[in-house]
Design an enzyme around this catalytic site. Structure first.
Site, short mmCIF file in Angstrom:
data_model
loop_
_atom_site.label_atom_id
_atom_site.label_comp_id
_atom_site.label_asym_id
_atom_site.label_seq_id
_atom_site.Cartn_x
_atom_site.Cartn_y
_atom_site.Cartn_z
N ASP A 229 0.85 -1.31 -0.09
CA ASP A 229 0.05 0.01 0.08
C ASP A 229 0.87 1.37 -0.16
O ASP A 229 0.44 2.29 0.36
CB ASP A 229 -1.09 -0.12 1.13
N ASP B 256 7.22 -4.41 14.24
CA ASP B 256 7.45 -3.25 14.20
C ASP B 256 7.77 -2.62 15.51
O ASP B 256 8.79 -1.82 15.71
CB ASP B 256 6.79 -2.30 13.18
#
Length: 437
Positions: A203, A281
């Site tokens: 994306d 992350d």
């Protein structure tokens, strides 16, 4: 791999010399018809002469074939670092291959990501595009296949649910993403044997100088042990919060930004054995992984996210991410002097600028009452004061393991009404407080 290619060229060159020598000897050994050779021996028969000619013709044909093969090898010379040599001592600069790894799942809009990568890619050989797909989504797979040999399509084989605690069932997507990252990075570094990679998700749209940015910063990442990644992303990079005239400006940051980032094989060898089951992350942002290292990030982002829907359910998207400014100006980073980013010089100059700036009040910043050209310093001293100031000024207020987004030594840099402002802790800052999260 490079020494093997050199050996191959040497072998081919040796065959050239050998075959030419054989041809010369054969042709010199042929006596003219009608003469008697020295020593009284009779002239060679016609059959023998015909055999020699056939052998010579065969060698000549094989020589032509080998010459064609050598030309094919030399066509790929730029990829592995050889250039035309003007003299015997000339040394060609290396041109490292930096692949782009696209992490994909079930978005057919991966086309937008790949189309921009192909549009801005300067070289297919230097920047192969690898699309790693999880989820087994047929329409997405077809979209990736439609690019043919322009991309390499990998498919993560394990599509099963990840065993999780009952209370984590709603986070199943995060577990699958972490599993996919581990598998895909293993493919890049272990199976394909690349030494570095730039990771993007399906994306993300990239800027025109996306490839130039990473090519210029790879040598710094390799040479500076205080760095562990290069990111294309500025978390506070919304239009109006960045200096539009400084597309060339880069920073060190203690916050792992992600969203288009480069890592080296050595870092993956360090992280892979302890790679987390989920939330990879945020795990990267923990002190145990970061180990005091920084990333490079730009003033103006080189990636833009267009994926509102995903496992994070659009968290931060409507308020921040959709407004991130994507760079449109091509900056020739490979021709710039980036030595200012080296740790010692950068820290000294950064702290001198931040703590040499006049202290201003929140009201003056918010109301646009700053006088002068800047920069200016707005001070915080507690977690709550940071979050209050950041929230009211329109920059991201969350912290991970005590590190604010884009922060370097506790300082967050942003633009306000055309002036540079540093949201900074008091002088003498020494370390982050992991409880500030």
């Amino acid at each position: 791999m490079f020494p093997k290619r050199i050996s191959l060229i040497c072998c081919v060159a040796f065959l050239f010399v050998t075959w030419n020598a054989i041809l010369v000897l054969l042709l010199l050994g042929r006596s003219p018809q009608g003469e008697v050779q020295r020593g009284g021996s009779e002239k060679p028969t016609g059959d023998l002469v015909d055999d020699v000619i056939r052998i010579a013709d065969a060698f000549e044909l094989e020589l032509k074939k080998q010459k064609d093969i050598l030309n094919q090898i030399l066509k790929h010379r730029p990829v592995w670092g050889l250039a035309d040599r003007k003299g015997p001592k000339a040394v060609a600069p290396s041109r490292p291959v930096i692949p782009i790894l696209v992490i994909a799942c079930n978005r057919v809009t991966v086309r937008r990501c790949v189309d921009k990568l192909l549009q801005h890619r300067p070289s297919p050989e230097l920047h192969p595009i690898i699309v790693s797909q999880d989820c087994g989504h047929a329409e997405t797979a077809e979209a990736i296949r439609s690019y043919g040999d322009k991309v390499t399509h990998l498919r993560q084989p394990d599509l099963s649910d990840v065993p999780v605690r009952p209370e984590h069932k709603k986070f199943q997507g995060y577990y699958k993403i972490s599993r996919h990252y581990r598998w895909a990075l293993n493919q890049v570094f272990k199976n394909l044997s690349y030494s570095s990679v730039v990771v993007v998700e399906d994306d993300l749209e990239v800027a025109p100088d996306f490839f130039e940015y990473f090519r210029a910063l790879q040598p710094l990442l390799k040479s500076d042990a205080s760095l562990w990644c290069v990111s294309a992303w500025n978390d506070n990079g919304r239009d109006g919060y960045v200096d539009p005239g400084r597309a060339d400006l880069l920073y060190r940051t203690d916050f792992f930004p992600g969203l288009g980032w480069m890592l080296l094989r050595e870092l993956w060898e360090e992280l892979e054995p302890k790679w987390p089951a989920s939330f990879w992350d945020d795990w990267m942002r923990q002190p145990e992984q970061r180990r005091g290292r920084s990333c490079i990030r730009p003033e103006i982002s080189r990636t833009l996210t267009f994926g509102r829907q995903g496992v994070s359910l659009g968290q931060f998207y409507d308020k921040y991410l959709r407004y991130i400014k994507l760079n449109t100006e091509f900056v020739p980073f490979t021709k710039l002097d980036l030595s200012y980013l080296k740790e010692a010089a950068y820290r000294e100059n950064f702290e001198k600028e931040v703590y040499g700036a006049p202290v201003v009040t929140y009201e003056a910043v918010k109301r646009g009452q700053l006088t002068g050209t800047g920069p200016f310093r707005l001070q915080y001293s507690t977690k709550d004061s940071f979050k209050m100031l950041a929230r009211n000024l329109g920059i991201m207020d969350d912290l991970k393991s005590g590190v604010p987004r884009t922060g370097y030594r506790g300082v967050v840099s942003f633009f306000s009404r055309g002036l540079r402002v540093y949201l900074a802790p008091p002088p003498g800052w020494s370390q982050y407080d992991p409880t500030w999260s």
